[in-house]
Scaffold this motif. Sequence first.
Motif, mmCIF file in Angstrom:
data_model
loop_
_atom_site.group_PDB
_atom_site.id
_atom_site.type_symbol
_atom_site.label_atom_id
_atom_site.label_comp_id
_atom_site.label_asym_id
_atom_site.label_seq_id
_atom_site.Cartn_x
_atom_site.Cartn_y
_atom_site.Cartn_z
ATOM 1 N N VAL A 1 0.828 -1.212 0.000
ATOM 2 C CA VAL A 1 0.000 0.000 0.000
ATOM 3 C C VAL A 1 0.860 1.260 0.000
ATOM 4 O O VAL A 1 0.519 2.250 -0.652
ATOM 5 C CB VAL A 1 -0.952 -0.004 1.219
ATOM 6 C CG1 VAL A 1 -1.697 1.324 1.329
ATOM 7 C CG2 VAL A 1 -1.941 -1.156 1.107
ATOM 8 N N LEU B 1 0.057 4.931 -1.848
ATOM 9 C CA LEU B 1 -0.822 5.718 -0.984
ATOM 10 C C LEU B 1 -0.413 7.183 -0.953
ATOM 11 O O LEU B 1 0.761 7.514 -0.832
ATOM 12 C CB LEU B 1 -0.790 5.153 0.437
ATOM 13 C CG LEU B 1 -1.757 5.829 1.412
ATOM 14 C CD1 LEU B 1 -3.198 5.401 1.120
ATOM 15 C CD2 LEU B 1 -1.390 5.482 2.863
ATOM 16 N N MET C 1 -1.992 -2.526 -6.265
ATOM 17 C CA MET C 1 -1.434 -3.570 -5.407
ATOM 18 C C MET C 1 -0.531 -4.505 -6.207
ATOM 19 O O MET C 1 0.549 -4.904 -5.749
ATOM 20 C CB MET C 1 -2.551 -4.366 -4.745
ATOM 21 C CG MET C 1 -3.379 -3.573 -3.737
ATOM 22 S SD MET C 1 -2.468 -3.124 -2.230
ATOM 23 C CE MET C 1 -2.594 -4.660 -1.307
#
Length: 363
Positions: free
Chosen positions: A121, A125, A262
């Motif tokens: 992540v 992010l 991902m």
Amino acid sequence: MENPDASGSSAAVSTLQEFLERMRQPSASDFVKSIKSFIVSFLNNTPDAERDSTAVQEFLANMEAAFRSHSLWAGSSEEELESACEGLEKYVMTKLFTRSFASTPEDVEADENLYRKISLVQQFLRPEHLDISPTYQNEASWLLAQKELQKINMSKPPRDKLQCILNCCRVINNLLLNASMSSNGDHPGADEFLPVLIYVTIKANPPQLHSNLVYIQRFRRQTRLVSEAAYFFTNMVSAESFITNLDARSLSMDEVEFKKNMESGQALLDNLTTDPIKLKVVDDSSSKKHHPTLASVSEKGARDLLQQDAAAAASSSLDFPYLYCEAGDLSVGDVEDLLNRYKQLVLKYACLARGLEVSSNQP
């Protein structure tokens, strides 16, 4: 009375030393026997998280009651008794650490899954994914909070581990307050604090985060996990839960885009693991064609800083004597705001210096 979790590491060391000095007194012989007996008994039992937690909590409570009625602490203040109990917890849990930390297969698996998920992540992010207002976005200053959280594996007693979480949260809270005052905005609350804590946790990605949290829950004296300590710790547990269950909806992201991100993150990690030399060559070649921006230089320096042990960074490469101080370490009163601003400035400069691969103490 002073919050027992409000002091720094130097106070914790002093607390343990004072406790050990008391235990060397002839009249403390029964206490010493009880402590040694409990440690041996605990180590000889097979791990059982619930039973172990109950045993430690009951032992600490019984010993605290015994301290209060013993001649060793006759006429002692409440603070001195609190210090003795803190010293006992620190001593006992240091002895029991290897047997009580990450002691179950479930904890170990949770650690691995959480660390792996965060590693993916954190590749994509951004603050806006967590609905962090631009008013509060300050990634350079969040580095200090990340550093504080990453210290959590440097200590064994639950109080010391909790202190790392408190320091991280206090940095975030102060930054939010400063940003709010600068913009004449409303006082930031949980809705502003928790998303930043989640972001900082993901960027820091301390190993064995789950085991650290359940270790504190199980073995930190419950009567001292209160007020500010309880509030910030609860937020940290909430952050872990959010990350564990994080999906596309959590980030207000399209499912296809989330899955693609991902997968890209996994591919990048696989490349870093299997062919770091090739990746370095590609990076070097690319760098010759493009002048680095301030943001990219700062990011590179930040990664370098985050890989270093805080103590080593403070003593060697960062020639800034107050960078890792707490406000209470200074002799001048009411300097917390000044200290926070000083830390922000130093971290920004240090990240840039690192990114440019120059010494941070050059003019």
